[in-house]
Every structure is written in structure tokens, then in C-alpha cells.
Scaffold this active site. Structure first.
Site, mmCIF file in Angstrom:
data_model
loop_
_atom_site.group_PDB
_atom_site.id
_atom_site.type_symbol
_atom_site.label_atom_id
_atom_site.label_comp_id
_atom_site.label_asym_id
_atom_site.label_seq_id
_atom_site.Cartn_x
_atom_site.Cartn_y
_atom_site.Cartn_z
ATOM 1 N N GLY A 164 16.420 2.184 -25.727
ATOM 2 C CA GLY A 164 16.432 1.335 -24.426
ATOM 3 C C GLY A 164 15.330 0.491 -24.348
ATOM 4 O O GLY A 164 15.487 -0.856 -24.062
ATOM 5 N N HIS B 163 7.360 3.172 -18.623
ATOM 6 C CA HIS B 163 6.991 4.144 -19.919
ATOM 7 C C HIS B 163 6.395 3.293 -21.191
ATOM 8 O O HIS B 163 5.589 3.842 -21.906
ATOM 9 C CB HIS B 163 8.354 4.605 -20.491
ATOM 10 N N GLU B 164 7.014 1.868 -21.332
ATOM 11 C CA GLU B 164 6.512 1.330 -22.596
ATOM 12 C C GLU B 164 5.239 0.840 -22.390
ATOM 13 O O GLU B 164 4.396 0.885 -23.188
ATOM 14 C CB GLU B 164 7.582 0.090 -22.574
ATOM 15 N N GLU C 4 7.918 0.082 -27.773
ATOM 16 C CA GLU C 4 6.550 -0.426 -27.130
ATOM 17 C C GLU C 4 5.944 -1.144 -28.094
ATOM 18 O O GLU C 4 4.772 -1.231 -27.905
ATOM 19 C CB GLU C 4 6.070 0.841 -26.678
ATOM 20 N N ASN C 5 6.542 -1.963 -28.834
ATOM 21 C CA ASN C 5 5.635 -2.777 -29.876
ATOM 22 C C ASN C 5 4.464 -3.597 -29.030
ATOM 23 O O ASN C 5 4.788 -3.965 -28.017
ATOM 24 C CB ASN C 5 6.365 -3.925 -30.536
ATOM 25 N N GLU D 259 5.434 10.407 -26.604
ATOM 26 C CA GLU D 259 6.553 10.208 -25.515
ATOM 27 C C GLU D 259 6.470 11.045 -24.377
ATOM 28 O O GLU D 259 6.741 10.585 -23.204
ATOM 29 C CB GLU D 259 7.881 10.620 -26.437
HETATM 30 ZN ZN LIG Z 1 8.187 5.955 -25.729
#
Ligand SMILES: [Zn+2]
Length: 1065
Positions: free
Chosen positions: A441, A480-481, A444-445, A503
Site C-alpha cells: 500500500g 501508519h507510515e 515508510e522509507n 508494524e
Molecule cells: Zn508498516
């Protein structure tokens, strides 16, 4: 063996240890003698010409991309920067902001360093110089074409390799110059890794770098001499590819073994692949709306283990280092982004630009990212220039006006996290990019979050507007990211075994952040339905795995990106939050993040901090510690059922594992369970547990809960308040009866919980079906209770799938149609303006059930609306929240005109969320040939269906009662082609297999699966074979249910239908 080369296992290797990948079987043609003479003459001319060119190039100091290897210019630099210390190797030119000093190993004196700690800002834009530069003369070997390895095997197919955890050396800093090339599908690059010997390892180990399909040349090892940092020497070494070419091993001279403080710089050139399987460095394309031409772009996806496809590295979460990245791009690509701000841009050679980026904080390889493309920014950084960090959203020019919602969310969530974690975000910029084809989806870099379009873009114009559900999804995924910046990026789990830690935290924090930004979403209530459904569904039978998973192979790593890590992880963290209370949970998290900033943790670190803060706050009893409680939840799969019994005045609790296909009294697995409960007389008011059902207790007796007067079937008792604990509750019959009688008086979450638990307890033979059916009848009157309706969905879906092809479906459908009718009559398919988020979602759900159970008022209106759209394709009259149900119903009830119209709209629309709605509905048709055509389109790159959507499209067909056999046939026929097309990055094939099993409940289905498994075995698709074995367990569960529960449910349904005089037509 000739000319100084040896051929070893398909590779050509020089005597110096460098290797060149052998491209295939040798081939040749016959030539005559005169021809040979002429050829020799030409060769000599070319040789002389080459020498002249080489002389010209080297005398001008120009060449292939170089990773700033300071050892080459060490002497010159030492004059300019006499303060350079012993780590000047490979770091002298790095651009390290001051705020990074704490997490940067070396104290460099970089000329590019930002001076003012308080004002870390993006460096000024550097104007590109106009120079004419001779093209590089590189000596990087030409590598094989994409997709074929040394043995001529296909390398994109799902493979399984053991994860090797090599110890002895740790990276400090990577300096990478990389030039991705869309045309050749290769990355040319050079790399300097500063490496130090791990003092904890006393044995003399080789340096082992992870690689996958990477060719390496020009290896050098340099160290600075003791006491004289600027004087560097090259070391002798032996280098070789490791077993299966999945590592590159450098052995230094054992005479150095006595030096425990050894630090070296390893320099090399490499050629890696630009894939088209959405993993590693990959290329993807889109149509430029102005020119109508295909535009290519480069993106990356290194998590979890694909950085090794891009460059040689220590590809493990605990091998953190700083990264200084330079990207060489063709000047026809207008921009390049990486994790950090760009600080310099220059012409590299004619037609090529080199962008240099500031050095990252210490981070694992899986967070490295870059983008090279012609995307445009949305101008947020310009308009909000005074804000820190700088936030920008990049997308294709025609999508810029779909980025407002995402931007607003980022600006809401960032301050919330800084407040909650008590730590300021330190990255000077955050770029968010919508990538046309993207496996996850979002990713998160650090500093460069990548998204699939539908996870970032929210159209705002009337026709394309997104549903409430979609907006919630976008908000949550951004939350989330961003949460990962603290949990995951700054503090990282030591190994993939504890993936759930990062996570789980990111998921849980996204709920908290969303709850704060949009309290009207009541997202914490949704949690108790949504996350529990996801987790419990995957955690119910013997194929489940413990959340902390002993990750041994590459397919293990990919497998753990599943609902157990995400949903169970977030449920367990919320349970922990309730055990120690909000204050202790938050202060423990803050403390943990501060203590381990830029380092790694395992779960025991979290336990220690939670225990300490729980004890300090007095919320956790002194005799308990979090480790003792949590070990039972972390190290074993599954979850418990708490059986409740009223025994006189006492409440008696026992536990057993919830197991599919049926309860197993012999199963000995036990948990340390937090207990909360309420009765008519006793209201707790908070979520902190009052009792514990421990692993060793046969039963927990809570005395004097009832008096003689209250111990009857009018007195309500319910456990697991607000569903804080990860378990189901099974009451004795007196309690079920009391709960049913007083249902409308119960708290909202408890009502939802009872219906969901009852449906699933019956599925596994803990309860007869009359109890959940009685609770289902509550939907008839509770037309407004959206949480109750959502809670019904998973249990009902199971029944739909298992009954749809059986005679009992007729009675079931009639029963459900009877139940949903009042709610649909109330809500209908008209959406008034200004409805709340929850009401919009609720109407869509009610309509979904009504049309699914063929309530004709729903199906007819749905078809009417769709036809209205077909009459004027440019004006879609269907409201965003109702698209899903109306599209699917219209295609299911209609024929090919509807289907082709939908497909045309799929290709036409610019909205990613609209595309997803249509993709799902294309699988709803009842026309077999269209379903078959649709599936074939998923492996045809010109169909317009992106790889990221392959599993979604397949699932749309496989969940259709008519489609699943066609889907199975498609898989069996095309298994190799599908495996090649999708690669192994995102387990697309595994996802496809999972969605196949929902209708399979007969013995012959097992034989079909076995045949498919044998086929995969023959083709060497090991990872797929094991996915089929997992699917087999699901089919076994279904067969058991069909044999044991079907007839009983059928007769319950028949008696209810007759009792309520329900018309079955
Ligand atoms: Zn994640």
C-alpha cells in the site's frame, strides 16, 4: 580455462578474484583466413583508437560514477582539512547535518555540513553547470539480460533461499553512486562501505555482503594507518561470490585477526538489475496526459530484503548505517529524490545529471529509497516554506489536485506524534510520492514515503470523489507510515522475527492519530471489529504461526507481512495499553524511543519499559511483569476462548484455544489472560484488568459476584470490556439468555462483540447455531447500529461462501433478506447531503447486504443507476459510497454491455480509487467467458491492469461463486507464466491461492489442490507449493464444517423461517 580466466559454476573469474557473470553458452561462427586478416587489422586500429580515448579521458579526470572514495584523493584533502580524523576513509566528503552527529559514527569536518543545528533547512538549490563532458569509459562488465540467471533459469520466479546471518563486521557508512537506466534495465554504480570489525565477535570472519543478481568488479580494500589517518594503504584480500551467488565474500589476511578495532573501507563497482517486478530498483510507466506517450520512471522498494538487488550491502535490519547517495540520471528525467534533501546537482557528463543528497541518519538498508522521474511537485513546500519539516507530494501532473487531503493529514499527524512520543521529527524534509505501480500500500522509507496511487490520492471533484471508506484508508495509511518514522525507522526491531513490533506500533498509533484528527470517525470502535476480524481469521487453525516468528528463509520474511504481524500486533499492543493504562503506556514508549534512538530493540526491551512504568504508575501489580504475561501471546500461535460459568454466587472462568475446524479439548495451549467484566451491579469504568486467568490455573473462581437475587437469567454479565483482550468469550446458557434479553441495553462494542463471537463460536462447534441466529435477528430492529452490522459481516461472509452452492442457501437468503429489509427500506440507495462519515459507511454496508441477498428493491435500483451512467458515460450519477455495491450488482445481474462499459471506464478514469472499485466489480459478472477473459488480462501488460492489482482482480473472480472454478482453471493452466510475471516480491501468487479456497468444501477440491501442488513442485515453485499446503488446511476446515454443521444450521434456518413465516422467494 584460458587468458587468465577460470570458469567456475557459470561465472568467469579473474585471478585477482573479480568475477564476471557468464552470460550463456558460448557461441561462434566459421570465418575464412582473409576475413581473419582484415578483422585483425580493424581490431588493431580500434585498439590504438581506444588507447588514445582512454588517455584523453584519464588525463581529464573524467570517468564512470564514483562513490566519493576519499582514499583516491586523500592526500589532497588532508591538506585542505587537516583536522580529518582516523575515519576520514570514505567520509571526508560526506554531507552530514549537525543533528546527525549523535547517530553518526564519525566526527567529520565536511565542507558541506549544515552549520546551524536549530535551523536545519533544505540547502539552496544548486544551479546545474553547463559543461561538455566526454562519455565515461567504464570497465563494468556487461551483465545478463533481465530475468535469466547463470544457469539459464528464470530468476524472477518465487524462490526460497535460506537467510544467512553473517557476523563479525558491521557497516558504518555507505557512499553510493548509482545510475539506473530504463533502456538497459541495469544500474551501474560504485560503492564505498566503511566497515568496522564487530568487537563482540572474537573469531576471524570474512566480510559477507548480501547480493542478488548483482555483478561486482574493481574491488579494493583500504585502511588508514594507525596514528596517521590521512595515510591509507590497500590491503590484500580474496573475494568471491558465495553459494548460489547470493552473497559476496571478502576475506582479509588473517594476520589482521589480532586487531579488534579494525576499520576498513571496501570499494567496488557494481551492475545490478532494474526489475519490472516492483522490487529492488524497478521501472514502471504511465501515459503522459499531454503527449499521450509512455513515460518511464524509476522507483525502489527495498523492504524487506531487496536492497541486495540494488547494491551489495549488509541487508539486515540491525546492520544500521549512514547512507550518502548520489544519483546519475538522464537529463530527460526532470527530477530525482532520495531519503534526504538534495544539496548539489551538476552535469555529470553530456546528457546526464548527478544529484547528491545529504547523508541519512543511521538506518537499515530496507529504508533506502530513490525515485527518478518526470513527476511534479504539488507546491506545498513553496506555500508552507516556513514549516519544518518541508513536506511535498509528488505525482503525475494531472493528479496534483488530488493531493490536498493527504497533505492536510500529514500536517495533522506530525504534531500529534511529536507530542505523543515526546520527540521532534528531525528529518528536514518528507516527500510523499504516488508511484503508478506499487506492490505494498505504501512504504515508510525515511524522508521519502512511497505510495500506490489509491493510498495517497483523493480526488475532490464531484464525479471522481472518493468514498468515506477510501478517505479513511488514505488517512490511516499516511498515519501508519509517519508513525514508522519513530517506531521502525528511528528505533528498529533487531530482526525480522519481531516485525510485528514495528508494524503493530505503526498500526496502533495510526488509530490513535486518526482518532485525534477525526473523532467523528469513531475509529477506536471500528478497531474492535476490523482488526479482530483480520487477525482472528488468520489465527484460528493449525496453520497459524506465532507472532514472533523464527524467520529462516527469504520466503519466511515475505510471509510474515501478514495479518498476524499487523492486526494481531496492533491488538496485542492495545491490550498492553489497557493492562498498564494510558499514562504508563505512553511514558514507557517515550522512554524506550529515547533510549534506543537510532538503534535496535527486541520485544524484551519493550517488556522491561512497560513493566517499569506500569509498576511506577501503580497500574500493574508488583507481582506481575509484562514478560510473563506477554510470552504466552507472543511465542505461540492462536488465541483463547474464555468459557464463563455462573456457579452459585461465584463466577468461574476456564480457557481453551479457539481452534478450527472444531474445538479440541485435548489442546493444552494456555494464555495469561487479563480479565475485565461488568454485571448489572458492577460497573468498572476503565479497561485495566481486575483479575488474571493464568496459564497454570485450571479455573479462575471470582467469588461473590452474584447474590441469590441477581443470579438469574435476567442479570446481565459480560466480559472483556471494550474488547481490550485478544480472546472470545463463551457464556453459559443462562448468561447468553440474559444477554439476549437485555441486548438493547448493552454497550455498543459489547453488542458487536457478542454477535461476532457467537457466529464464530458456532463455526467451531463451541455453540449451537440457534444462538448466533437469534443475535442476528437483532439486526432487524437495530437498523442504525453500524458497528453491529459491521460485526456481522465476517461471520455472515463465511456462511455465504459455504452455503452459496448448497440447497440451504435458499432458506438462508430468505432469512437474511427478511433481516436486512427494514434497514434497507430506511436507508435505500439515495444519499442525502451532509451525512456523517459513519452514516455514509453504514448505508453502503446495508445496501451491500440487501443486494447480496437479492432484495429486489436494491438490485433494481442499482441496475437503474448503472444504466443511467451508461447512457451518459461522462456524467456518473452514482454517489462515491455506493459505487461498490451498485457496480457489482449491475455487473452481476447484467451481461457483457455492462461489463465492457465498466472496463472502458476503468481505462478512462484518472482516479485510482475508482479504478479499484471497477476492478473488483469486473469479477462480479456471471458470464464465465468474461471472467476468463478478465483473468487473462491480469498477465497481459497491455491490458491496463497493473501488477499491483493482479491479486485484487484474481480475488474478485475467485470470490464469485461462478468464478472460482474458472479462477482455479486459470491458475492451474498458467501457473508458470503467473509466477514469472509477478516475481516473488509481494507474494501475489500466494495471495491468489489463498482466495481460491473459500468455496472449496468437498473432498475432490483437495485432490485438485494436490494436483496444483504437484505441478508447482515440478516447476520448482517451492514458495507456492507451501502456500498450497496452507490452503489445504483451509479446505479441510470447510469440509469439516460441511460435514458437521451444515445440516444442523439448515434445520435451524428452516425452523426460524417457518416460525417467522418468512417468504423464501
Ligand atoms: Zn508498516
Amino acid at each position: 580455462m584460458e587468458g587468465g580466466y577460470v570458469n567456475e559454476g557459470g561465472q568467469l573469474k579473474t585471478k585477482n578474484g573479480q568475477k564476471y557473470v557468464f552470460n550463456g553458452p558460448p557461441s561462434g561462427v566459421y570465418v575464412s583466413k582473409p576475413c581473419l586478416v582484415v578483422t585483425a587489422f580493424i581490431m588493431v586500429v580500434i585498439l590504438i583508437f581506444s588507447i588514445l580515448i582512454t588517455y584523453f579521458v584519464t588525463s581529464h579526470g573524467l570517468g564512470k560514477p564514483e562513490a566519493n572514495p576519499s582514499y583516491i584523493t586523500a592526500q589532497a584533502q588532508s591538506k585542505e582539512h587537516p583536522e580529518g580524523n582516523s575515519t576520514s576513509v570514505a567520509t571526508a566528503q560526506f554531507h552530514v547535518p549537525d543533528w546527525l552527529k549523535d547517530n553518526f559514527h564519525t566526527s567529520t569536518s565536511s565542507p558541506n555540513r549544515i552549520k546551524d543545528e536549530e535551523n536545519v533547512v533544505v540547502p539552496p538549490v544548486v544551479k546545474e553547470e553547463e559543461k561538455t563532458i566526454v562519455p565515461p569509459v567504464g570497465d563494468i562488465p556487461v551483465v545478463k539480460s533481465e530475468g535469466v540467471n547463470d544457469d539459464g533459469d528464470d530468476i524472477t520466479k518465487p524462490t526460497d533461499r535460506l537467510l544467512q546471518l553473517h557476523e563479525g563486521w558491521r557497516p558504518i557508512h555507505y557512499s553510493i553512486v548509482i545510475e539506473p537506466n530504463v533502456e538497459t534495465s541495469t544500474n551501474n554504480g560504485s560503492l564505498v562501505i566503511e566497515i568496522e570489525r564487530d568487537a563482540k565477535i572474537t573469531s576471524w570472519e570474512p566480510i559477507v555482503l548480501d547480493v542478488y543478481n548483482v555483478s561486482i568488479s574493481n574491488v579494493r580494500v583500504i585502511r588508514s594507518l594507525e596514528g596517521n589517518e590521512t595515510d591509507e594503504v590497500e590491503l590484500d584480500f580474496d573475494s568471491d561470490y558465495g553459494e548460489n551467488n547470493d552473497s559476496f565474500v571478502v576475506k582479509l589476511n588473517p594476520s589482521l585477526a589480532s586487531e579488534t578495532q579494525l576499520k576498513i573501507a571496501l570499494s567496488l563497482d557494481f551492475v545490478s538489475q532494474v526489475t519490472d517486478t516492483l522490487q529492488g530498483v524497478y521501472k514502471t510507466s504511465y501515459i503522459n496526459p499531454d503527449t499521450k506517450k509512455t513515460e518511464w520512471m524509476i522507483s525502489t522498494q527495498f523492504s524487506p530484503i531487496d536492497a541486495r538487488r540494488a547494491f551489495p550491502c549488509f541487508d539486515r535490519p540491525d546492520m544500521k548505517a549512514n547512507f550518502t547517495i548520489s544519483i546519475v540520471r538522464n537529463s530527460n528525467m526532470s527530477m530525482a529524490l532520495s531519503n534526504m534533501p538534495k544539496y548539489h546537482s551538476d552535469t555529470h557528463r553530456l546528457g546526464y545529471i548527478r544529484d547528491e543528497f545529504m547523508t541519512t541518519p543511521k538506518m537499515p538498508t530496507y529504508l533506502v529509497a530513490f525515485i527518478v522521474s518526470n513527476m511534479v511537485d504539488s507546491q506545498y513546500a513553496n506555500s508552507d516554506g516556513q514549516l519544518f519539516p518541508r513536506v511535498e507530494i509528488w505525482t503525475r501532473p494531472n493528479f496534483v489536485d488530488m493531493t490536498n487531503y493527504a497533505y492536510k493529514m500529514v500536517r495533522k499527524f506530525l504534531p500529534y506524534y511529536e507530542e505523543y512520543f515526546g520527540i521532534k521529527n528531525k528529518l528536514p524534509k518528507i516527500d510523499l510520492v504516488s508511484v503508478p505501480d506499487f506492490g505494498f500500500g505504501a512504504m515508510e522509507n525515511w524522508g521519502l514515503i512511497t505510495f500506490r496511487d489509491s493510498a495517497l490520492l483523493v480526488p475532490e471533484d464531484q464525479e471522481l470523489a472518493s468514498s468515506s471508506e477510501h478517505m479513511q484508508y488514505v488517512a490511516q495509511i499516511i498515519a501508519h507510515e509517519l508513525a514508522h518514522f519513530w517506531f521502525g525507522n528511528c528505533v528498529t526491531p533487531k530482526s525480522w522475527d519481531d516485525l510485528w513490533l514495528k508494524e503493530g506500533f505503526a498500526c496502533y498509533m495510526s488509530y490513535k492519530a486518526l482518532n485525534q484528527a477525526h473523532p467523528e470517525f469513531q475509529i477506536m470502535d471500528t478497531f474492535t471489529v476490523l482488526e479482530f476480524k483480520e487477525s482472528m481469521q488468520h489465527d484460528a487453525d493449525n496453520t497459524s504461526h506465532a507472532i514472533s516468528f523464527d524467520v529462516r528463509s527469504t520466503s519466511d520474511v515475505r510471509r510474515i507481512f501478514d495479518p498476524i504481524s499487523y492486526s494481531k500486533g496492533t491488538i496485542l499492543l492495545r491490550m498492553l495499553n489497557s493492562i498498564v493504562g494510558d499514562e504508563a503506556f505512553r511514558s514507557a514508549t517515550q522512554d524506550l524511543l529515547k533510549t534506543f534512538a537510532y538503534a535496535n530493540i527486541d520485544r524484551n526491551d519493550l517488556w522491561v519499559f512497560l513493566t517499569r512504568h506500569g509498576h511506577e504508575m501503580g497500574t500493574l501489580p508488583k507481582e506481575l511483569n509484562v514478560k510473563n504475561i506477554m510470552d504466552s501471546w507472543i511465542t505461540q500461535p492462536g488465541y483463547p476462548v474464555v468459557n464463563v460459568e455462573r456457579r452459585g454466587a461465584n463466577l468461574v472462568l476456564r480457557q481453551e484455544r479457539y481452534l478450527l475446524p472444531a474445538r479440541n479439548p485435548l489442546d493444552k495451549q494456555r494464555w495469561f489472560i487479563p480479565i475485565t467484566f461488568e454485571t448489572d451491579d458492577l460497573h468498572k469504568g476503565d479497561n485495566i484488568p481486575t483479575h488474571w486467568l493464568t496459564k497454570d490455573q485450571e479455573e479462575l473462581v471470582i467469588p461473590d459476584v452474584f447474590t441469590k437475587e441477581t443470579n438469574n437469567n435476567n442479570t446481565v454479565l459480560y466480559l472483556n470490556l471494550n474488547r481490550q483482550g485478544y480472546y472470545r468469550v463463551n457464556y453459559d446458557s443462562v448468561s447468553w439468555l440474559a444477554l439476549k434479553k437485555n441486548f438493547t441495553l448493552l454497550p455498543r462494542i459489547t453488542r458487536a462483540q457478542l454477535l461476532d463471537d457467537a457466529l464464530h463460536l458456532s463455526q467451531a462447534e463451541y455453540l449451537p447455531y440457534d444462538i448466533p441466529l437469534t443475535f442476528l435477528l437483532e439486526l432487524y430492529t437495530s437498523v442504525d447500529d453500524e458497528l453491529l452490522w459491521s460485526a456481522a459481516k465476517p461471520g455472515l461472509n463465511y456462511l455465504i461462501y459455504n452455503l452459496k452452492r448448497e440447497p440451504a442457501y435458499e432458506t438462508f437468503r430468505a432469512f437474511m433478506k427478511f433481516i436486512v429489509r427494514p434497514a434497507f427500506d430506511h436507508y435505500g440507495l439515495n444519499e442525502p447531503d451532509n451525512e456523517s462519515h459513519l452514516q455514509l459507511k453504514h448505508r453502503a454496508l446495508v445496501a451491500n447486504f440487501a443486494c447480496k441477498f437479492n432484495y429486489d428493491r436494491c438490485t433494481q435500483v442499482a441496475q437503474m443507476r448503472f444504466r443511467e451512467w451508461m447512457r451518459d458515460a461522462k456524467k456518473n450519477p452514482i454517489k462515491p459510497n455506493l459505487k461498490s455495491v451498485i457496480y457489482c450488482t449491475a455487473l452481476s445481474e447484467g451481461s457483457y454491455p455492462e461489463w465492457y462499459f465498466a472496463y472502458k471506464q476503468y481505462k478512462r478514469t484518472t482516479s485510482a480509487s475508482e479504478k479499484e472499485e471497477i476492478l473488483t466489480s469486473l469479477g462480479c459478472t456471471s458470464k464465465p467467458w468474461l471472467l476468463s477473459k478478465y483473468l487473462n488480462m491480469t498477465i497481459n501488460s497491455t491490458s491496463g491492469i497493473l501488477k499491483q492489482d493482479g491479486a485484487l482482480a484474481f480475488r474478485a473472480v475467485a470470490t464469485n461463486a461462478i468464478g472460482y472454478e474458472i479462477a482455479f482453471d486459470f491458475l492451474q493452466t498458467n501457473i508458470k507464466e503467473i509466477a514469472d510475471y509477478y516475481g516473488d516480491g509481494f507474494s501475489t501468487l500466494t495471495e491468489m491461492i489463498k482466495s481460491l479456497t473459500i468455496y472449496m468444501n468437498k473432498d475432490y477440491h483437495k485432490q485438485q489442490l494436490q494436483l496444483l501442488a504437484a505441478n508447482c513442485h515440478k516447476l520448482g515453485l517451492k514458495a507456492v507449493e507451501s502456500a498450497i499446503n496452507l490452503a489445504m488446511e483451509q479446505v479441510n476446515d470447510n469440509i469439516y464444517w460441511r460435514t458437521h454443521s451444515y445440516d444442523k444450521l439448515k434445520s435451524f434456518l428452516e425452523s426460524i423461517v417457518s416460525e417467522f413465516q418468512i417468504n423464501i422467494f
